[in-house]
Design a protein around this motif. Structure first.
Motif, short mmCIF file in Angstrom:
data_model
loop_
_atom_site.label_atom_id
_atom_site.label_comp_id
_atom_site.label_asym_id
_atom_site.label_seq_id
_atom_site.Cartn_x
_atom_site.Cartn_y
_atom_site.Cartn_z
N MET A 153 0.83 -1.20 0.00
CA MET A 153 0.00 0.00 0.00
C MET A 153 0.86 1.25 0.00
O MET A 153 1.93 1.27 0.59
CB MET A 153 -0.91 0.02 1.23
N VAL A 154 0.36 2.27 -0.68
CA VAL A 154 0.95 3.60 -0.66
C VAL A 154 -0.16 4.58 -0.32
O VAL A 154 -1.25 4.49 -0.90
CB VAL A 154 1.57 3.97 -2.02
N GLY A 155 0.10 5.49 0.60
CA GLY A 155 -0.95 6.41 1.02
C GLY A 155 -0.48 7.83 1.23
O GLY A 155 0.72 8.10 1.41
N LEU A 156 -1.45 8.74 1.22
CA LEU A 156 -1.25 10.17 1.40
C LEU A 156 -2.32 10.68 2.36
O LEU A 156 -3.49 10.35 2.20
CB LEU A 156 -1.38 10.88 0.05
N ASP A 157 -1.93 11.48 3.37
CA ASP A 157 -2.94 12.03 4.27
C ASP A 157 -3.14 13.52 4.05
O ASP A 157 -2.44 14.15 3.23
CB ASP A 157 -2.64 11.69 5.73
N VAL A 158 -4.10 14.11 4.76
CA VAL A 158 -4.49 15.49 4.51
C VAL A 158 -3.39 16.49 4.86
O VAL A 158 -3.41 17.63 4.39
CB VAL A 158 -5.77 15.84 5.30
N SER A 159 -2.42 16.06 5.65
CA SER A 159 -1.31 16.95 5.98
C SER A 159 -0.21 16.94 4.92
O SER A 159 0.74 17.71 5.00
CB SER A 159 -0.71 16.57 7.34
N GLY A 160 -0.33 16.02 3.94
CA GLY A 160 0.69 15.90 2.91
C GLY A 160 1.73 14.84 3.18
O GLY A 160 2.66 14.65 2.39
N SER A 161 1.60 14.15 4.30
CA SER A 161 2.53 13.07 4.61
C SER A 161 2.18 11.82 3.81
O SER A 161 1.00 11.55 3.54
CB SER A 161 2.50 12.74 6.10
#
Length: 314
Positions: A153-161
């Motif tokens: 899995m690859v992910g992105l959160d709302v903070s840009g991390s």
């Protein structure tokens, strides 16, 4: 903006949970850990965690890794036994300044000392398949290796991390101690929050020859879209590997950039799952096409029904 992409349709429930967590502002690392754990805990899936198929001696040895795209911190375990959630051990190891990649008994000892859940990971179903396959191999002189589907899995959160996680039981009937690409940085995964991330599934012995996850991130840094980067890296290496060795093992790569755009390339039929701020969790099937392109279509009920009748992929 938030998003997550994962290998194989077995990741659908995990991606669904992770998408809700990301929507609520949970960090990408915690969301990915939760999503991978759901796959590890489900004995239906024969290539990850509890219920994963054993090695030639009948032992379940698991590999997992985690990478933080903000800090480049990496944690990994390889050949770990009797640990319920290798992804959680890998994620904690990523916080260690030293000794962040542990193998075999050392990885298990670390898990025990740090309070991770310990259990026998060999299910009755997996043991029965192991016994059946051994007989078939011995009787018919078959290639013993069958199945190597890593959940990545690859992910992105709302903070840009950004972050990435992988987990696998590796090749069915592998030799004791065999390690594939899944826990290896650059091959099984790579992520940089300022650029994007990529992760792999497939035959580790061939994936390790190309370091394709790093190559995809490098291409995205150079200005390629995630889809362009996946196509370029996967089909170029598939051609070179085939030219030099007459064949290439199965491998598939997923990618997401720091803006939530995603891409996939594969040299086999391959399923994956995506969810973003603008897209509900969706399963897709990808197939290699002419001119180094990838055909990607949403999975339909008709496709699922065909797979139930004649299963070929997870």
């Amino acid at each position: 903006m938030w998003g997550i992409i994962a290998t194989w349709r077995m990741a659908f429930d995990g991606v669904t949970v992770a998408s809700q967590l990301l929507k609520e502002g949970v960090t990408v690392g915690d969301a990915i850990e939760s999503a991978v754990r759901l796959v590890e805990d489900n004995p239906v899936y024969k290539s990850v965690g509890y219920g994963g198929l054993p090695n030639i001696q009948g032992a379940v040895q698991l590999d997992a890794a985690y990478m933080d795209g903000d800090t480049y911190q990496i944690g990994g375990v390889a050949g770990i036994s009797d640990v319920k959630n290798p992804i959680s051990v890998a994620k904690q190891l990523s916080k260690e300044r030293f000794n962040s990649f542990l193998v075999g008994e050392g990885a298990r000892d670390y898990a025990v000392l740090n309070g991770f859940d310990i259990q026998n990971m060999l299910t009755d179903r997996a043991k029965a398949e192991w016994e059946k396959r051994l007989k078939e191999v011995q009787k018919n002189q078959l290639n013993p290796y069958d199945g190597h589907d890593t959940v990545s899995m690859v992910g992105l959160d709302v903070s840009g991390s950004m972050a990435t996680g992988t987990s696998s039981s590796g090749l069915f009937l592998k030799q004791p101690g065999r390690v594939g690409d899944s826990p290896l940085s650059g091959s099984g995964f790579y992520v940089d929050s300022e650029i994007g991330g990529a992760a792999a599934t497939g035959l580790g012995e061939d994936l390790m020859k190309g370091c394709l996850s790093y190559e995809i991130v490098r291409l995205m840094k150079a200005g390629y879209t995630p889809q362009e980067a996946c196509n370029q890296a996967v089909y170029d290496f598939d051609a070179r590997l085939t030219k030099r060795n007459e064949k290439a093992g199965a491998f598939s790569l997923i990618a997401m950039d720091c803006n939530g755009a995603w891409g996939v390339a594969t040299n086999v039929e391959f399923t994956f799952v995506v969810a973003t701020e603008n897209q509900r969790p969706t399963m897709y099937v990808a197939i290699p096409a002419e001119d180094n392109q990838t055909n990607i279509e949403p999975i339909t009920e008709e496709w699922l029904e065909q797979q139930r009748k004649n299963p070929t992929v997870d």
